[in-house]
Design a protein around this motif. Sequence first.
Motif, PDB file in Angstrom:
ATOM      1  N   ILE A 194      24.475  46.083  45.742  1.00  0.00           N
ATOM      2  CA  ILE A 194      24.125  45.070  44.759  1.00  0.00           C
ATOM      3  C   ILE A 194      24.562  43.713  45.280  1.00  0.00           C
ATOM      4  CG2 ILE A 194      26.280  45.349  43.463  1.00  0.00           C
ATOM      5  CD1 ILE A 194      24.629  44.793  40.913  1.00  0.00           C
ATOM      6  N   ASN A 195      23.720  42.699  45.092  1.00  0.00           N
ATOM      7  CA  ASN A 195      24.048  41.339  45.516  1.00  0.00           C
ATOM      8  C   ASN A 195      24.705  40.619  44.346  1.00  0.00           C
ATOM      9  OD1 ASN A 195      23.928  38.512  46.135  1.00  0.00           O
ATOM     10  ND2 ASN A 195      22.407  38.967  47.696  1.00  0.00           N
ATOM     11  N   CYS A 196      25.982  40.308  44.479  1.00  0.00           N
ATOM     12  CA  CYS A 196      26.747  39.707  43.391  1.00  0.00           C
ATOM     13  C   CYS A 196      26.306  38.273  43.081  1.00  0.00           C
ATOM     14  CB  CYS A 196      28.237  39.712  43.730  1.00  0.00           C
ATOM     15  SG  CYS A 196      28.913  41.371  43.950  1.00  0.00           S
ATOM     16  N   GLY A 197      25.605  37.651  44.020  1.00  0.00           N
ATOM     17  CA  GLY A 197      25.171  36.281  43.801  1.00  0.00           C
ATOM     18  C   GLY A 197      23.778  36.180  43.219  1.00  0.00           C
ATOM     19  N   ALA A 198      23.089  37.315  43.076  1.00  0.00           N
ATOM     20  CA  ALA A 198      21.694  37.297  42.634  1.00  0.00           C
ATOM     21  C   ALA A 198      21.540  37.510  41.137  1.00  0.00           C
ATOM     22  CB  ALA A 198      20.902  38.368  43.388  1.00  0.00           C
ATOM     23  N   LEU A 199      22.630  37.873  40.443  1.00  0.00           N
ATOM     24  CA  LEU A 199      22.549  38.172  39.012  1.00  0.00           C
ATOM     25  C   LEU A 199      23.494  37.290  38.220  1.00  0.00           C
ATOM     26  CD1 LEU A 199      22.624  42.080  39.232  1.00  0.00           C
ATOM     27  CD2 LEU A 199      20.605  40.640  38.984  1.00  0.00           C
ATOM     28  N   SER A 200      23.135  37.046  36.957  1.00  0.00           N
ATOM     29  CA  SER A 200      24.037  36.316  36.057  1.00  0.00           C
ATOM     30  C   SER A 200      25.252  37.185  35.756  1.00  0.00           C
ATOM     31  CB  SER A 200      23.318  35.977  34.757  1.00  0.00           C
ATOM     32  OG  SER A 200      22.980  37.171  34.052  1.00  0.00           O
ATOM     33  N   ALA A 243      30.756  36.287  43.116  1.00  0.00           N
ATOM     34  CA  ALA A 243      31.107  36.837  41.800  1.00  0.00           C
ATOM     35  C   ALA A 243      32.035  35.874  41.065  1.00  0.00           C
ATOM     36  CB  ALA A 243      31.770  38.202  41.959  1.00  0.00           C
ATOM     37  N   SER A 244      31.838  35.752  39.755  1.00  0.00           N
ATOM     38  CA  SER A 244      32.676  34.848  38.955  1.00  0.00           C
ATOM     39  C   SER A 244      34.097  35.402  38.844  1.00  0.00           C
ATOM     40  CB  SER A 244      32.081  34.686  37.554  1.00  0.00           C
ATOM     41  OG  SER A 244      32.172  35.914  36.835  1.00  0.00           O
ATOM     42  N   LEU A 245      35.023  34.552  38.445  1.00  0.00           N
ATOM     43  CA  LEU A 245      36.422  34.976  38.304  1.00  0.00           C
ATOM     44  C   LEU A 245      36.569  36.059  37.244  1.00  0.00           C
ATOM     45  CD1 LEU A 245      38.220  31.511  38.637  1.00  0.00           C
ATOM     46  CD2 LEU A 245      38.234  33.381  40.297  1.00  0.00           C
ATOM     47  N   SER A 246      35.762  36.004  36.183  1.00  0.00           N
ATOM     48  CA  SER A 246      35.857  37.030  35.130  1.00  0.00           C
ATOM     49  C   SER A 246      35.412  38.388  35.657  1.00  0.00           C
ATOM     50  CB  SER A 246      35.014  36.628  33.916  1.00  0.00           C
ATOM     51  OG  SER A 246      33.641  36.521  34.264  1.00  0.00           O
ATOM     52  N   ILE A 247      34.354  38.409  36.482  1.00  0.00           N
ATOM     53  CA  ILE A 247      33.911  39.671  37.097  1.00  0.00           C
ATOM     54  C   ILE A 247      34.968  40.153  38.085  1.00  0.00           C
ATOM     55  CG2 ILE A 247      32.223  40.704  38.666  1.00  0.00           C
ATOM     56  CD1 ILE A 247      31.084  40.386  35.922  1.00  0.00           C
ATOM     57  N   GLN A 248      35.573  39.230  38.820  1.00  0.00           N
ATOM     58  CA  GLN A 248      36.601  39.599  39.788  1.00  0.00           C
ATOM     59  C   GLN A 248      37.765  40.320  39.123  1.00  0.00           C
ATOM     60  OE1 GLN A 248      37.789  36.319  42.379  1.00  0.00           O
ATOM     61  NE2 GLN A 248      35.699  35.514  42.347  1.00  0.00           N
ATOM     62  N   VAL A 249      38.154  39.868  37.926  1.00  0.00           N
ATOM     63  CA  VAL A 249      39.256  40.506  37.192  1.00  0.00           C
ATOM     64  C   VAL A 249      38.909  41.958  36.878  1.00  0.00           C
ATOM     65  CG1 VAL A 249      40.539  40.522  35.016  1.00  0.00           C
ATOM     66  CG2 VAL A 249      40.129  38.364  36.195  1.00  0.00           C
ATOM     67  N   LYS A 290      40.899  28.332  45.055  1.00  0.00           N
ATOM     68  CA  LYS A 290      40.977  28.921  43.715  1.00  0.00           C
ATOM     69  C   LYS A 290      39.626  29.457  43.234  1.00  0.00           C
ATOM     70  CE  LYS A 290      45.267  27.472  43.502  1.00  0.00           C
ATOM     71  NZ  LYS A 290      46.385  28.442  43.711  1.00  0.00           N
ATOM     72  N   ARG A 291      38.748  29.816  44.158  1.00  0.00           N
ATOM     73  CA  ARG A 291      37.445  30.360  43.782  1.00  0.00           C
ATOM     74  C   ARG A 291      37.405  31.877  43.924  1.00  0.00           C
ATOM     75  NH1 ARG A 291      33.541  29.236  47.030  1.00  0.00           N
ATOM     76  NH2 ARG A 291      34.718  28.323  48.745  1.00  0.00           N
ATOM     77  N   PHE A 292      38.455  32.442  44.510  1.00  0.00           N
ATOM     78  CA  PHE A 292      38.510  33.888  44.691  1.00  0.00           C
ATOM     79  C   PHE A 292      39.935  34.354  44.510  1.00  0.00           C
ATOM     80  CE2 PHE A 292      38.007  38.025  46.727  1.00  0.00           C
ATOM     81  CZ  PHE A 292      36.726  38.384  46.305  1.00  0.00           C
ATOM     82  N   ARG A 293      40.094  35.471  43.822  1.00  0.00           N
ATOM     83  CA  ARG A 293      41.434  35.971  43.509  1.00  0.00           C
ATOM     84  C   ARG A 293      42.096  36.573  44.752  1.00  0.00           C
ATOM     85  NH1 ARG A 293      42.751  36.863  37.998  1.00  0.00           N
ATOM     86  NH2 ARG A 293      44.346  38.291  38.789  1.00  0.00           N
ATOM     87  N   LEU A 296      42.551  40.398  44.502  1.00  0.00           N
ATOM     88  CA  LEU A 296      41.321  41.149  44.764  1.00  0.00           C
ATOM     89  C   LEU A 296      41.024  41.183  46.260  1.00  0.00           C
ATOM     90  CD1 LEU A 296      38.811  42.664  43.837  1.00  0.00           C
ATOM     91  CD2 LEU A 296      37.695  40.455  43.445  1.00  0.00           C
ATOM     92  N   LEU A 297      41.230  40.068  46.934  1.00  0.00           N
ATOM     93  CA  LEU A 297      41.017  40.039  48.391  1.00  0.00           C
ATOM     94  C   LEU A 297      41.934  41.043  49.082  1.00  0.00           C
ATOM     95  CD1 LEU A 297      39.764  38.856  50.937  1.00  0.00           C
ATOM     96  CD2 LEU A 297      41.465  37.028  50.865  1.00  0.00           C
ATOM     97  N   TYR A 298      43.170  41.135  48.626  1.00  0.00           N
ATOM     98  CA  TYR A 298      44.121  42.092  49.206  1.00  0.00           C
ATOM     99  C   TYR A 298      43.617  43.525  49.056  1.00  0.00           C
ATOM    100  CZ  TYR A 298      48.370  44.865  49.772  1.00  0.00           C
ATOM    101  OH  TYR A 298      49.276  45.810  50.177  1.00  0.00           O
ATOM    102  N   ARG A 299      43.017  43.819  47.890  1.00  0.00           N
ATOM    103  CA  ARG A 299      42.502  45.164  47.640  1.00  0.00           C
ATOM    104  C   ARG A 299      41.265  45.470  48.477  1.00  0.00           C
ATOM    105  NH1 ARG A 299      45.612  49.033  45.071  1.00  0.00           N
ATOM    106  NH2 ARG A 299      47.027  47.958  43.650  1.00  0.00           N
ATOM    107  N   LEU A 300      40.418  44.468  48.664  1.00  0.00           N
ATOM    108  CA  LEU A 300      39.180  44.668  49.418  1.00  0.00           C
ATOM    109  C   LEU A 300      39.413  44.690  50.917  1.00  0.00           C
ATOM    110  CD1 LEU A 300      36.800  42.257  47.456  1.00  0.00           C
ATOM    111  CD2 LEU A 300      36.757  44.749  47.387  1.00  0.00           C
ATOM    112  N   ASP A 301      40.324  43.851  51.372  1.00  0.00           N
ATOM    113  CA  ASP A 301      40.527  43.637  52.808  1.00  0.00           C
ATOM    114  C   ASP A 301      41.543  44.608  53.398  1.00  0.00           C
ATOM    115  OD1 ASP A 301      40.545  42.627  55.337  1.00  0.00           O
ATOM    116  OD2 ASP A 301      41.514  40.727  54.851  1.00  0.00           O
TER     117      ASP A 301
END
Length: 488
Positions: A194-200, A243-249, A290-293, A296-301
């Motif tokens: 899924i492309n996180c930038g393609a959807l609201s 992805a927005s900060l709310s989705i990131q949470v 401050k655009r990415f948590r 979350l980066l720690y969990r993904l990376d």
Amino acid sequence: MTEILIIDDEREVGNFLFHLLSSKGHNVTLAYSGRDFNRLLKDKRYEFAMIDVKLPDADGLTLLKQLKSQLPSCKAIVMTGYSTVKTAIEAIKNGANDYIEKPFDNIDELEALIDQLLENNHTAAQHEMHQKAQNLNFIVGKSAKMNHLLTLAYKIAKKNVNVLIEGETGTGKEVLAQYIHQTSQRATSPFIGINCGALSDSLLESELFGHEKGAFTGAIRDHKGIFERASKGTLFLDEIGEASLSIQVKLLRVLETGEYMRLGDELTRRTNTRILAASHMNLLEAVKEKRFREDLLYRLDVVKLTIPPLRERIEDIPLFLDHLCNKYQTTLSFSDEAISLMKQYDWPGNIRELVNIVKRAITLAEGETKVITPDYFPERLLLSTNDLVKKPKPNVEEKEFGNHIQSFEANLTRWKHQILSLWQNQHDVKLDDVLLMVKELETEIGKAFVQKTLQDTLGNRKEAAKRLNISQRKLRYLLNEKGQAPSK
């Protein structure tokens, strides 16, 4: 009989591995510290080693580097606790064949891994690694960076860890994600991207977590989200940085607990989805802005794989061309002139742009010719920002002679097509403008011949001027060094 070295400060672990491997007829030596390691490495040539990442007096990665430096052919497995998986991945980057987590929950799996390495199944693994890539049309080519990337992706594919894929737009991040999935133990389960930038925000949340009937206007039935549909499989989150900060949470909660809720539902559900995320942006920079948590980066990376842009693997362009010609079932081929021009282009759109240009050229050339020349290329490639007319090459001192000479053939092609374009397509062109262009090209051609001669004379300007039958003053003029004193 294989000479094996075990390095672990936990004596129970060392003794277990000693008896396991000795019973198979191998000659096993135990070491409990970095000090022991340094002493024993002088005594024998080991063929296989198992190294604990954390030792009381040494770092396992340092010992691994030392081992691979002194005994490059020695196979190695690093042993790590759950909290140091990221370090174990670094060990693979530094030459380890694999890693295992302690405590050893699955002895049969551990035994199979060791047996596979000791039985020298390297060739079989290499074949499988490249065969999987070929099946997915994943072109690896001759690039050292890409071959290293493939090896690392193959090794971590079987590990249940999240992977972050970085690379410019069009480099093939989703293809790499599919390769990791197909090479993993989840290959028979779903792969969903899924492309996180393609959807609201609302649509993305619904797609990820699902919703209950009536959760919002238009929710006329229950909907399973991707975390539910891809459970036990792989979820590819493309452009995660969008992805927005709310989705990131909410993503962070799933990664931390494996739990989520559908929109409009209070039931907590569980998922066993493996996450592969990708981004064209630098997420570390996004964290600073401050655009990415950061959490979350720690969990993904857990593992980061970076795909090189096409301009850093230009040597693979002929392979791409062969592959695309086969894909589009054409007997057309590309001329040497066309390939040379493509090798000089910067490819801002990377492989995606290459595919589009090749598809366009084949479509236009089909039925007209057997060989595709630059005449079938779009204007942006012919008149790219590398064009000497638009952007003159640096002075000879600013860049190596060889770079100028390698690009000279392609630049001549661009100049030719630029003038032909004016001749064929522009009815209101001013002759003075065309003649001025020719004058500029004349200067650039003179400069190119000077640079080539300077290369041949190892920078001796006096000798270069003599060979070209011009004065040193003229030579300086062609190099755009007006008014400078002559070099001796």
